[in-house]
Design a protein around this motif. Structure first.
Motif, PDB file in Angstrom:
ATOM      1  N   ARG A 161      36.845  45.277  51.933  1.00 58.27           N
ATOM      2  CA  ARG A 161      38.052  45.552  52.713  1.00 58.27           C
ATOM      3  C   ARG A 161      38.426  44.396  53.625  1.00 58.27           C
ATOM      4  N   ARG A 162      37.440  43.672  54.109  1.00 56.20           N
ATOM      5  CA  ARG A 162      37.750  42.480  54.913  1.00 56.20           C
ATOM      6  C   ARG A 162      38.471  41.440  54.074  1.00 56.20           C
ATOM      7  N   LEU A 163      38.022  41.229  52.849  1.00 54.87           N
ATOM      8  CA  LEU A 163      38.683  40.222  52.024  1.00 54.87           C
ATOM      9  C   LEU A 163      40.062  40.698  51.580  1.00 54.87           C
ATOM     10  N   LEU A 164      40.206  42.002  51.321  1.00 53.41           N
ATOM     11  CA  LEU A 164      41.517  42.529  50.957  1.00 53.41           C
ATOM     12  C   LEU A 164      42.496  42.415  52.120  1.00 53.41           C
ATOM     13  N   THR A 165      42.006  42.626  53.333  1.00 56.45           N
ATOM     14  CA  THR A 165      42.853  42.441  54.506  1.00 56.45           C
ATOM     15  C   THR A 165      43.324  40.993  54.605  1.00 56.45           C
ATOM     16  N   THR A 166      42.418  40.057  54.327  1.00 52.64           N
ATOM     17  CA  THR A 166      42.774  38.640  54.348  1.00 52.64           C
ATOM     18  C   THR A 166      43.795  38.316  53.274  1.00 52.64           C
ATOM     19  N   LEU A 167      43.700  38.978  52.118  1.00 54.06           N
ATOM     20  CA  LEU A 167      44.639  38.733  51.025  1.00 54.06           C
ATOM     21  C   LEU A 167      46.009  39.353  51.276  1.00 54.06           C
ATOM     22  N   GLY A 168      46.127  40.184  52.281  1.00 57.62           N
ATOM     23  CA  GLY A 168      47.425  40.747  52.590  1.00 57.62           C
ATOM     24  C   GLY A 168      47.500  42.236  52.494  1.00 57.62           C
ATOM     25  N   GLY A 169      46.352  42.908  52.387  1.00 60.02           N
ATOM     26  CA  GLY A 169      46.343  44.368  52.372  1.00 60.02           C
ATOM     27  C   GLY A 169      47.069  44.939  51.186  1.00 60.02           C
ATOM     28  N   GLY A 170      48.239  45.530  51.410  1.00 64.37           N
ATOM     29  CA  GLY A 170      48.935  46.253  50.359  1.00 64.37           C
ATOM     30  C   GLY A 170      49.871  45.413  49.517  1.00 64.37           C
ATOM     31  N   ASP A 171      49.848  44.087  49.638  1.00 62.03           N
ATOM     32  CA  ASP A 171      50.720  43.232  48.845  1.00 62.03           C
ATOM     33  C   ASP A 171      50.317  43.308  47.383  1.00 62.03           C
ATOM     34  N   SER A 172      51.169  43.932  46.541  1.00 58.13           N
ATOM     35  CA  SER A 172      50.807  44.164  45.140  1.00 58.13           C
ATOM     36  C   SER A 172      50.746  42.877  44.330  1.00 58.13           C
ATOM     37  N   SER A 173      51.295  41.778  44.865  1.00 53.51           N
ATOM     38  CA  SER A 173      51.230  40.514  44.126  1.00 53.51           C
ATOM     39  C   SER A 173      49.870  39.860  44.259  1.00 53.51           C
ATOM     40  N   ARG A 174      49.019  40.385  45.133  1.00 52.98           N
ATOM     41  CA  ARG A 174      47.683  39.840  45.330  1.00 52.98           C
ATOM     42  C   ARG A 174      46.680  40.936  45.014  1.00 52.98           C
ATOM     43  N   THR A 175      46.031  40.828  43.885  1.00 53.29           N
ATOM     44  CA  THR A 175      45.139  41.889  43.433  1.00 53.29           C
ATOM     45  C   THR A 175      43.849  41.306  42.882  1.00 53.29           C
ATOM     46  N   LEU A 176      42.784  42.064  43.013  1.00 55.34           N
ATOM     47  CA  LEU A 176      41.498  41.622  42.477  1.00 55.34           C
ATOM     48  C   LEU A 176      41.494  41.634  40.958  1.00 55.34           C
ATOM     49  N   ALA A 177      42.503  42.248  40.349  1.00 54.80           N
ATOM     50  CA  ALA A 177      42.605  42.199  38.894  1.00 54.80           C
ATOM     51  C   ALA A 177      42.839  40.779  38.401  1.00 54.80           C
ATOM     52  N   ASP A 178      43.300  39.911  39.309  1.00 56.26           N
ATOM     53  CA  ASP A 178      43.540  38.514  38.941  1.00 56.26           C
ATOM     54  C   ASP A 178      42.276  37.660  38.986  1.00 56.26           C
ATOM     55  N   LEU A 179      41.169  38.233  39.430  1.00 52.39           N
ATOM     56  CA  LEU A 179      39.927  37.464  39.541  1.00 52.39           C
ATOM     57  C   LEU A 179      39.375  37.160  38.152  1.00 52.39           C
ATOM     58  N   PRO A 180      39.259  35.881  37.784  1.00 50.73           N
ATOM     59  CA  PRO A 180      38.784  35.542  36.440  1.00 50.73           C
ATOM     60  C   PRO A 180      37.345  35.997  36.215  1.00 50.73           C
ATOM     61  N   PRO A 181      37.046  36.493  35.021  1.00 52.56           N
ATOM     62  CA  PRO A 181      35.665  36.907  34.708  1.00 52.56           C
ATOM     63  C   PRO A 181      34.664  35.775  34.890  1.00 52.56           C
ATOM     64  N   GLU A 182      35.115  34.534  34.714  1.00 49.50           N
ATOM     65  CA  GLU A 182      34.202  33.402  34.815  1.00 49.50           C
ATOM     66  C   GLU A 182      33.545  33.309  36.191  1.00 49.50           C
ATOM     67  N   LEU A 183      34.294  33.692  37.243  1.00 46.05           N
ATOM     68  CA  LEU A 183      33.710  33.636  38.591  1.00 46.05           C
ATOM     69  C   LEU A 183      32.628  34.683  38.759  1.00 46.05           C
ATOM     70  N   ILE A 184      32.854  35.869  38.223  1.00 50.67           N
ATOM     71  CA  ILE A 184      31.840  36.926  38.297  1.00 50.67           C
ATOM     72  C   ILE A 184      30.603  36.513  37.505  1.00 50.67           C
ATOM     73  N   GLU A 185      30.815  36.007  36.304  1.00 52.26           N
ATOM     74  CA  GLU A 185      29.685  35.602  35.458  1.00 52.26           C
ATOM     75  C   GLU A 185      28.921  34.442  36.077  1.00 52.26           C
ATOM     76  N   HIS A 186      29.635  33.498  36.685  1.00 52.03           N
ATOM     77  CA  HIS A 186      28.973  32.365  37.325  1.00 52.03           C
ATOM     78  C   HIS A 186      28.039  32.842  38.427  1.00 52.03           C
ATOM     79  N   THR A 187      28.499  33.804  39.229  1.00 51.70           N
ATOM     80  CA  THR A 187      27.685  34.315  40.328  1.00 51.70           C
ATOM     81  C   THR A 187      26.484  35.098  39.810  1.00 51.70           C
ATOM     82  N   LEU A 188      26.701  35.976  38.839  1.00 53.12           N
ATOM     83  CA  LEU A 188      25.593  36.762  38.285  1.00 53.12           C
ATOM     84  C   LEU A 188      24.557  35.855  37.631  1.00 53.12           C
ATOM     85  N   ASP A 189      25.011  34.811  36.948  1.00 52.61           N
ATOM     86  CA  ASP A 189      24.076  33.878  36.315  1.00 52.61           C
ATOM     87  C   ASP A 189      23.281  33.114  37.369  1.00 52.61           C
TER      88      ASP A 189
END
Length: 391
Positions: free
Chosen positions: A295-323
């Motif tokens: 919620r802190r990061l979502l607040t930084t991204l603009g809260g309810g601004d639909s143009s900024r969504t975590l759906a835009d987060l590339p899978p590569e970043l998640i995989e890089h962190t898990l690896d």
């Protein structure tokens, strides 16, 4: 020297000197530990620092991942991270503190190539209960390093009670290229704390009484990301190879300033690691820490601004962190949890906006108002403050 090579160099140095590698790093402390997350490399080893025999012997080395909520307000600067990794070495009643200091200097100078003139150290200057750390002072003077005597900040403990002792800290000069070292760690912030060597000599009781440990030991801890920044010539841990995919990708997704880019990258990365260790969002305990990060990061991204969504987060970043953290949780599960939390947060914002539009909230809020909004409606103080500022 990249991150992986840095870890190998550290581990190999101590393994060559008889240390056994402790594996199985996790953010979750042992069941007997009341804290929510592991905050220091020594935390899982506390029973052994108190004298219990360790199954792998009396000389240990490891890389421990840690999480500290106490630093959340600092996230966005160039050195603090919510989730970080701690390189550590231990003597459980084996070699003395002086040997640890000499090995530490040898590794920094010869193993990592940090020139002696870029190093400065601090030692415990004494207190009402314990005298100054003259042993460390003599070692550093024999090695030719400048020494600053400090006070309580060079006394280490992991809480109000437990193993503790005088701490000798090694600093490295991080001034601009061509700028010679100046002052001391106590007078110039360009001296960056790098490696702590604690002489675990006492057990502190709840009333503040210090009792000598029957088995004195040595506990050292050095932040991996901060070390890598030094070795790669960066002032910021976010400029190192481990954060390179994040700092390259996040600015292309969201229009953020530098501190906000670092906060979003840190909190997303930390959230992924917490998920990877089996925690799920909730309103209490570890789950609430995870929910708060998202919620802190979502607040930084603009809260309810639909143009900024975590759906835009590339899978590569998640995989890089898990690896990087060697976690086996599935990519789809991470994305599902993040998106579900984003939707929950959106609904919370809508509910909070409607509630705060009532006449009784058009005046300055009292502490009682903030407590009621949090306890009854689940609206944290920082979220309420943000909604009030936007209306």
């Amino acid at each position: 020297m990249d991150t992986d090579r840095t870890v190998r160099t550290f581990n190999d140095f101590f393994r060559e000197r008889g240390h056994r590698l402790v594996t199985g790093s996790t953010l979750l402390p042992p069941p007997s530990d009341p804290v929510l997350f592991t905050t220091a490399g020594m935390q899982p080893l506390t029973p052994y620092l108190r004298g219990r025999p360790h199954p792998q012997g009396r000389r240990l080395v490891n890389l421990q991942r840690c999480l500290r909520t106490t630093d959340l307000d600092e996230i966005g600067d160039t050195t603090h991270l919510t989730v970080f990794q701690m390189l550590g070495s231990w003597s459980l009643g084996d070699y003395d503190h002086a040997q640890s200091l000499r090995w530490g200097y040898e590794l920094l100078r010869d193993g990592f190539g940090i020139p002696q003139e870029r190093l400065h150290v601090t030692v415990f200057g004494g207190s009402d209960q314990v005298g100054p750390d003259t042993e460390s002072l003599r070692v550093w003077e024999d090695l030719g390093l400048p020494v600053e005597r400090a006070g309580d900040e060079n006394w280490w403990s992991n809480g109000p009670a437990g193993p503790c002792g005088p701490d000798s800290e090694i600093f490295v000069w991080t001034g601009e290229s061509g700028t010679p070292p100046q002052g001391s760690p106590g007078t110039d912030p360009r001296w960056t704390e790098l490696w702590n060597h604690v002489h675990m000599r006492y057990e502190c009781h709840a009333d503040g009484t210090l009792v000598p440990l029957r088995q004195p030991g040595v506990d050292t801890g050095m932040g991996l990301e901060r070390l890598v920044a030094v070795l790669q010539g960066h002032r910021s841990v976010y400029d190192t190879d481990v954060f390179e995919p994040w700092m390259r990708t996040v600015p292309s997704l969201w229009d953020l300033d530098g501190p906000s880019t670092r906060l979003v990258s840190d909190h997303l990365r930390a959230g992924i690691v917490v998920l990877g260790d089996g925690v799920r969002p909730s309103n209490t305990g570890r789950g609430y820490v995870l929910r708060r990060l998202i919620r802190r990061l979502l607040t930084t991204l603009g809260g309810g601004d639909s143009s900024r969504t975590l759906a835009d987060l590339p899978p590569e970043l998640i995989e890089h962190t898990l690896d990087h953290f060697r976690q086996s949780v599935g990519l789809d599960l991470v994305r599902e949890v993040l998106l579900d939390e984003e939707q929950r947060f959106g609904r919370l914002l809508e509910r909070g906006s409607r509630l705060l539009s009532r006449p009784e909230y058009r005046k300055p809020l009292s502490e009682e108002d903030y407590g009621y909004l949090h306890d009854t409606h689940g609206l944290p103080r920082d979220l309420v403050a943000g909604l009030l500022a936007d209306r």
